[in-house]
Design an enzyme around this catalytic site. Sequence first.
Site, PDB file in Angstrom:
ATOM      1  N   GLY A   1      55.384  55.594  38.171  1.00  0.00           N
ATOM      2  CA  GLY A   1      54.446  54.507  38.452  1.00  0.00           C
ATOM      3  C   GLY A   1      55.131  53.284  39.032  1.00  0.00           C
ATOM      4  N   SER A  55      60.899  50.102  41.505  1.00  0.00           N
ATOM      5  CA  SER A  55      59.904  49.587  40.562  1.00  0.00           C
ATOM      6  C   SER A  55      60.500  48.430  39.760  1.00  0.00           C
ATOM      7  CB  SER A  55      59.474  50.697  39.612  1.00  0.00           C
ATOM      8  OG  SER A  55      59.081  51.815  40.372  1.00  0.00           O
ATOM      9  N   ARG A  56      61.806  48.483  39.551  1.00  0.00           N
ATOM     10  CA  ARG A  56      62.455  47.432  38.761  1.00  0.00           C
ATOM     11  C   ARG A  56      62.499  46.087  39.482  1.00  0.00           C
ATOM     12  NH1 ARG A  56      65.379  51.886  36.712  1.00  0.00           N
ATOM     13  NH2 ARG A  56      65.380  51.874  34.450  1.00  0.00           N
ATOM     14  N   GLY A  60      58.243  52.851  49.195  1.00  0.00           N
ATOM     15  CA  GLY A  60      59.181  53.972  49.151  1.00  0.00           C
ATOM     16  C   GLY A  60      58.499  55.237  48.645  1.00  0.00           C
ATOM     17  N   HIS A  61      57.657  55.078  47.629  1.00  0.00           N
ATOM     18  CA  HIS A  61      56.929  56.253  47.118  1.00  0.00           C
ATOM     19  C   HIS A  61      56.001  56.809  48.186  1.00  0.00           C
ATOM     20  CE1 HIS A  61      57.787  54.264  43.113  1.00  0.00           C
ATOM     21  NE2 HIS A  61      58.166  55.502  42.879  1.00  0.00           N
ATOM     22  N   HIS A 110      55.582  51.722  45.108  1.00  0.00           N
ATOM     23  CA  HIS A 110      55.874  50.832  46.234  1.00  0.00           C
ATOM     24  C   HIS A 110      55.938  51.679  47.505  1.00  0.00           C
ATOM     25  CE1 HIS A 110      59.870  52.478  45.787  1.00  0.00           C
ATOM     26  NE2 HIS A 110      59.891  52.082  44.530  1.00  0.00           N
ATOM     27  N   GLY A 116      63.243  60.415  46.178  1.00  0.00           N
ATOM     28  CA  GLY A 116      63.902  59.401  46.996  1.00  0.00           C
ATOM     29  C   GLY A 116      65.415  59.477  46.879  1.00  0.00           C
ATOM     30  N   MET A 166      64.001  49.378  47.745  1.00  0.00           N
ATOM     31  CA  MET A 166      62.751  49.254  46.992  1.00  0.00           C
ATOM     32  C   MET A 166      62.866  50.003  45.681  1.00  0.00           C
ATOM     33  SD  MET A 166      59.534  49.149  49.418  1.00  0.00           S
ATOM     34  CE  MET A 166      59.490  48.009  50.784  1.00  0.00           C
TER      35      MET A 166
END
Length: 297
Positions: free
Chosen positions: A46, A203-204, A51-52, A49, A164, A201
Amino acid sequence: MKHFLPKFVKSIHFKMEVLKSKAELEKYIQEVKKNGKTIGFAPTMGALHRGHISLYEAARKNNDIVISSIFVNPTQFNNPDDLQKYPRTVERDLKMLEESGLVDAVYVPSVEDMYPNGAESKHYEFDGLETEMEGKSRPGHFDGVGTVVEELFRQVQPDDAYFGEKDFQQLAIIKKLVEKLELPIKIHGAPIYREENGLAMSSRNERLTPEQREAARLIHDTLVKVNDWFRIITIPEINQRVKDIFEDAEGFVLEYFTIADESTLKETDFFYKDKSFRAFIVVFAGEVRLIDNMHLD
Ligand code: PAF
């Protein structure tokens, strides 16, 4: 059953299917397989961004059906504080997936769906890949990743799966997992997506202040310099320069910097002509652990 999907999500109408349990997923997969369609799968934790999204773009090109999953996997966090602070933005994630128009279904399992006998990791041997870099810094991390990815693969039964390159070691380990378990899944790596200033990119990144996020360009800038220095000065000299850069950088602490063989992930002090090398770096910006890497030309 404890579930982190907020209640209100159920009231939103999705063209994309939101599969909220293992039972719902099973029914969906059965239908897909019955129709002879291929599945492209990109698992996530989850806080999605751009990148996903590039993973779903790749899947869309190769596969008939694109499936994502959102599951913050407790067994891969060696630090309970990191697990607790991991951003959970399911509502926003589902909206982003739906708006991308790339994803047919997203699986949002509960902990019980993934770990019916309790959240415990299996133990894996990945031919030494698991003991380098992140394996040293985060004991048990790759057993947790292996356990959840194996279970997701068994449930989703994809033909292709996408990960990724930001987590390059994870990507190598998942390739090894599939090889060792003889799963009929092709693993694809997707290039790192970067913010405008070069920061990978992640999530953190959401946990960084705007100032930290801007200053964190230093990580990518450093990797670019390393690539310039590569094969011009020695690797120990490069290592020292990187250490010096971060010693002088306020607010950042270098956890490790390594130049390693891309296939074994073993650290190297020498260049070998016939091998590919990659620089790997982990830096703390305040409390946030940032990871990046770059193939060296
Ligand atoms: O890279 C991630 O987001 C996670 O490690 C993964 C592969 C989804 C497993 O939980």
